[in-house]
Design a protein around this motif. Structure first.
Motif, PDB file in Angstrom:
ATOM      1  N   UNK A 184     -19.695  -0.373  40.386  1.00 62.89           N
ATOM      2  CA  UNK A 184     -20.994  -0.032  39.811  1.00 62.89           C
ATOM      3  C   UNK A 184     -21.048  -0.516  38.364  1.00 62.89           C
ATOM      4  N   UNK A 185     -21.902  -1.475  38.098  1.00 67.18           N
ATOM      5  CA  UNK A 185     -22.043  -2.036  36.753  1.00 67.18           C
ATOM      6  C   UNK A 185     -23.083  -1.232  35.985  1.00 67.18           C
ATOM      7  N   UNK A 186     -22.680  -0.627  34.875  1.00 70.37           N
ATOM      8  CA  UNK A 186     -23.585   0.169  34.056  1.00 70.37           C
ATOM      9  C   UNK A 186     -24.161  -0.639  32.907  1.00 70.37           C
ATOM     10  N   UNK A 187     -23.318  -1.416  32.243  1.00 70.76           N
ATOM     11  CA  UNK A 187     -23.749  -2.352  31.211  1.00 70.76           C
ATOM     12  C   UNK A 187     -22.656  -3.395  31.059  1.00 70.76           C
ATOM     13  N   UNK A 188     -22.763  -4.237  30.055  1.00 70.22           N
ATOM     14  CA  UNK A 188     -21.809  -5.346  29.899  1.00 70.22           C
ATOM     15  C   UNK A 188     -20.392  -4.871  29.613  1.00 70.22           C
ATOM     16  N   UNK A 189     -20.235  -3.657  29.072  1.00 72.13           N
ATOM     17  CA  UNK A 189     -18.909  -3.167  28.708  1.00 72.13           C
ATOM     18  C   UNK A 189     -18.451  -1.975  29.535  1.00 72.13           C
ATOM     19  N   UNK A 190     -19.302  -1.473  30.406  1.00 72.10           N
ATOM     20  CA  UNK A 190     -18.981  -0.242  31.116  1.00 72.10           C
ATOM     21  C   UNK A 190     -19.250  -0.428  32.608  1.00 72.10           C
ATOM     22  N   UNK A 191     -18.296  -0.018  33.429  1.00 72.62           N
ATOM     23  CA  UNK A 191     -18.476  -0.092  34.873  1.00 72.62           C
ATOM     24  C   UNK A 191     -17.642   0.987  35.548  1.00 72.62           C
ATOM     25  N   UNK A 192     -18.006   1.249  36.783  1.00 69.66           N
ATOM     26  CA  UNK A 192     -17.247   2.176  37.615  1.00 69.66           C
ATOM     27  C   UNK A 192     -16.593   1.338  38.713  1.00 69.66           C
ATOM     28  N   UNK A 193     -15.271   1.166  38.694  1.00 72.69           N
ATOM     29  CA  UNK A 193     -14.621   0.309  39.695  1.00 72.69           C
ATOM     30  C   UNK A 193     -14.713   0.882  41.107  1.00 72.69           C
ATOM     31  N   UNK A 194     -14.621  -0.012  42.072  1.00 73.55           N
ATOM     32  CA  UNK A 194     -14.550   0.382  43.471  1.00 73.55           C
ATOM     33  C   UNK A 194     -13.409   1.369  43.680  1.00 73.55           C
ATOM     34  N   UNK A 195     -13.676   2.470  44.398  1.00 73.92           N
ATOM     35  CA  UNK A 195     -12.642   3.455  44.692  1.00 73.92           C
ATOM     36  C   UNK A 195     -12.499   4.547  43.659  1.00 73.92           C
ATOM     37  N   UNK A 215     -12.236   9.555  34.338  1.00 70.66           N
ATOM     38  CA  UNK A 215     -11.996   8.374  33.488  1.00 70.66           C
ATOM     39  C   UNK A 215     -10.520   7.962  33.467  1.00 70.66           C
ATOM     40  N   UNK A 216     -10.067   7.323  34.546  1.00 72.67           N
ATOM     41  CA  UNK A 216      -8.677   6.869  34.590  1.00 72.67           C
ATOM     42  C   UNK A 216      -8.507   5.533  33.888  1.00 72.67           C
ATOM     43  N   UNK A 217      -9.608   4.829  33.655  1.00 70.58           N
ATOM     44  CA  UNK A 217      -9.567   3.567  32.942  1.00 70.58           C
ATOM     45  C   UNK A 217     -10.489   3.650  31.733  1.00 70.58           C
ATOM     46  N   UNK A 218     -10.264   2.764  30.774  1.00 65.85           N
ATOM     47  CA  UNK A 218     -11.035   2.813  29.534  1.00 65.85           C
ATOM     48  C   UNK A 218     -12.520   2.567  29.759  1.00 65.85           C
ATOM     49  N   UNK A 219     -12.875   1.727  30.756  1.00 61.17           N
ATOM     50  CA  UNK A 219     -14.261   1.343  30.944  1.00 61.17           C
ATOM     51  C   UNK A 219     -15.041   2.310  31.825  1.00 61.17           C
ATOM     52  N   UNK A 220     -14.399   3.347  32.341  1.00 60.88           N
ATOM     53  CA  UNK A 220     -15.127   4.344  33.116  1.00 60.88           C
ATOM     54  C   UNK A 220     -15.771   5.327  32.157  1.00 60.88           C
ATOM     55  N   UNK A 221     -17.074   5.555  32.273  1.00 58.00           N
ATOM     56  CA  UNK A 221     -17.750   6.452  31.324  1.00 58.00           C
ATOM     57  C   UNK A 221     -17.288   7.893  31.481  1.00 58.00           C
ATOM     58  N   UNK A 404     -24.311  -3.853  45.377  1.00 54.27           N
ATOM     59  CA  UNK A 404     -23.491  -3.493  44.239  1.00 54.27           C
ATOM     60  C   UNK A 404     -22.151  -4.200  44.232  1.00 54.27           C
ATOM     61  N   UNK A 405     -21.768  -4.883  45.288  1.00 54.16           N
ATOM     62  CA  UNK A 405     -20.462  -5.507  45.349  1.00 54.16           C
ATOM     63  C   UNK A 405     -20.598  -7.013  45.296  1.00 54.16           C
ATOM     64  N   UNK A 406     -19.646  -7.664  44.585  1.00 57.64           N
ATOM     65  CA  UNK A 406     -19.689  -9.109  44.506  1.00 57.64           C
ATOM     66  C   UNK A 406     -18.792  -9.744  45.564  1.00 57.64           C
ATOM     67  N   UNK A 407     -18.306  -8.945  46.506  1.00 57.94           N
ATOM     68  CA  UNK A 407     -17.452  -9.465  47.560  1.00 57.94           C
ATOM     69  C   UNK A 407     -18.316  -9.911  48.722  1.00 57.94           C
ATOM     70  N   UNK A 408     -17.950 -11.042  49.314  1.00 55.55           N
ATOM     71  CA  UNK A 408     -18.742 -11.555  50.431  1.00 55.55           C
ATOM     72  C   UNK A 408     -17.833 -12.131  51.483  1.00 55.55           C
ATOM     73  N   UNK A 409     -18.350 -12.224  52.680  1.00 53.45           N
ATOM     74  CA  UNK A 409     -17.548 -12.732  53.781  1.00 53.45           C
ATOM     75  C   UNK A 409     -17.522 -14.253  53.744  1.00 53.45           C
ATOM     76  N   UNK A 410     -16.497 -14.816  54.374  1.00 50.60           N
ATOM     77  CA  UNK A 410     -16.336 -16.261  54.463  1.00 50.60           C
ATOM     78  C   UNK A 410     -16.371 -16.641  55.928  1.00 50.60           C
ATOM     79  N   UNK A 411     -17.050 -17.727  56.225  1.00 48.68           N
ATOM     80  CA  UNK A 411     -17.100 -18.204  57.608  1.00 48.68           C
ATOM     81  C   UNK A 411     -15.694 -18.488  58.075  1.00 48.68           C
TER      82      UNK A 411
END
Length: 450
Positions: A184-195, A215-221, A404-411
């Motif tokens: 989840x991208x909140x802004x350019x410096x802050x995001x909530x990682x998958x999981x 907040x286990x990581x610095x970028x988690x609000x 919300x995810x930048x992951x995609x399938x490949x043929x």
């Protein structure tokens, strides 16, 4: 048969009139007017009892009644249309029930907005779901049947309207632990990682809830985040005991058509639970973009860093026979290459002229005689051994819902490597530890490719 006799077949035994919204109870199969059942439940509940079947079978009547019977309604429309029309008209002329205190409606879903006490003891926890039965006779309380009570009682509770709220969307509950299904991208410096794990602290209406992530990581609000109900899920073990965002590795070569698309030992990340039997995993393949596949739990193993004495790519030998409950899988002295770690006591090893297995570290030793032998991630040893083809049918390549995810399938056709011939000689089947859970009581499964 006379019309009166036919009408008696559709008579409600509570009001002794033609049934309106005929509702059939599963306990005895008898049918009643839905409103008659509501009145029966309310009367019994407010008298301090547990509603029992009005048909006489003495079974408990559910507060959430089933939908009315369409078959009975259509039968009445065909057989006694005039009587049914008069019955409906009479019901419409009756005064509508007064709304419940606090603007709530009878028989609607609610939740406790705070802990509900009886004396000094909590009998209903904040967030517990329930259903409004109706107004209490004292003129200020509502009678509510909660799904759970801390004291184990099945009786209703009389509460003030301020102690209730509308249920959260998506079936979530206050303080329920949830996990992020996407990055989840909140802004350019802050995001909530998958999981990322958090707990629900409120609702914003519609299909959004407020979540406070850990907040286990610095970028988690460190403040609450508004998320769509489709961006989080209740935290729970997935099929096979895996979890969202868990690091895994392929326990066998995965084949689509006649091409190997993922090699044994290839690392990946669990994205979601695809079905009751499969997980969606994105693998770190050599392709330009990640590959998503729906796999069985047997086709993956947990992954962790290998111990310092056995880094990935190390040549090892089996100190003694590695056995399944009824057969020797790897003979003592067989050479292999470590592909990755499974847990602090297990590593995943691709053995020469045999299967790839999850082996205990204590059963291995460094092969000091190995010269010039390497293994690609999940690939074959340079000695020429072929990877055995999985005998399980591959599902279609599928990516998670876009958004919300930048992951995609490949043929899968993008893979240029052909799958090994399925006519490999007997004995070259695949063996791996059962993936959930891995402990001292682990078992070994052998899949033959012949």
């Amino acid at each position: 048969m006379a019309e009166d006799e036919v009408a008696e077949l559709f008579c409600c035994s509570i009001c002794e009139d033609l049934m309106l919204a005929p509702t059939t109870l599963v306990c005895c199969g008898r049918s009643f007017c839905k409103e008659c059942l509501h009145l029966w439940i309310k009367t019994n509940a407010q008298q301090g009892g547990i509603p029992r079947c009005p048909g006489g079978c003495m079974a408990k009547v559910p507060f959430r009644l089933p939908k009315h019977s369409i078959a009975l309604r259509k039968a009445m429309e065909q057989l006694v249309p005039d009587r049914l029309a008069c019955r409906i008209k009479e019901a419409e002329e009756e005064e509508e029930e007064m709304p419940c205190f606090g603007g709530f409606k009878a028989w609607t879903e609610i939740a406790a907005s705070r802990d509900i006490l009886y004396g000094s003891s909590i009998i209903v926890r904040q967030g517990s779901p329930g259903i409004v039965v109706g107004n209490c006779d004292d003129g200020c309380h509502l009678t509510v049947k909660f799904d759970e009570r801390e004291d184990g009682s099945e009786l209703c509770v009389n509460v003030v309207p301020e102690a209730l709220m509308l249920p959260l969307p998506g079936g979530f509950r206050l303080h329920q632990r949830v996990v992020a299904l996407y990055e989840l991208l909140l802004n350019s410096d802050m995001k909530v990682p998958l999981g990322s794990v958090g707990h629900i602290i409120g609702s914003l209406g519609g299909d959004r809830v407020t979540v406070l992530f850990e907040p286990k990581q610095e970028k988690i609000p460190e403040y609450p985040v508004s998320v769509n109900i489709r961006e989080v899920a209740a935290q729970r073990p997935l099929v096979g005991g895996f979890s969202i965002a868990q690091r895994v590795q392929a326990s066998m070569s995965l084949v689509v058509g006649n091409k190997v698309v993922v090699h044994a030992g290839c690392r990946g990340t669990v994205l979601a639970e695809f079905s009751d039997t499969r997980l969606t995993v994105v693998f770190e393949t050599s392709e330009a973009a990640p590959n998503c596949f729906n796999v069985l739990p047997l086709e993956i193993l947990p992954w962790c860093d290998t111990p310092p004495e056995f880094p990935a790519g190390t040549s090892v030998r089996a100190v003694h026979h590695l056995m399944s409950p009824c057969a020797i899988i790897v003979h003592a002295g067989t050479r292999g290459i470590i592909l990755g770690g499974v847990d602090p006591s297990l590593v995943f090893v691709s053995f020469e002229n045999g299967p790839a297995v999850a082996a205990a570290i204590s059963a291995l030793e460094t092969d000091t005689d190995a010269v010039g032998e390497t293994a690609c991630l999940g690939g074959s040893l340079e000695s020429g051994r072929e990877e055995p083809e999985t005998c399980l049918e591959r599902s279609e390549t599928m990516a998670p819902e876009a958004g919300s995810s930048d992951l995609s399938s490949i043929d899968p056709e993008a893979s240029d490597e052909e799958a090994p011939d399925s006519t490999t000689e007997a004995g070259s089947g695949f063996a791996c530890a059962v993936s959930t859970p891995i402990n001292s009581a682990r078992a070994t499964v052998v899949l033959n490719t012949d």
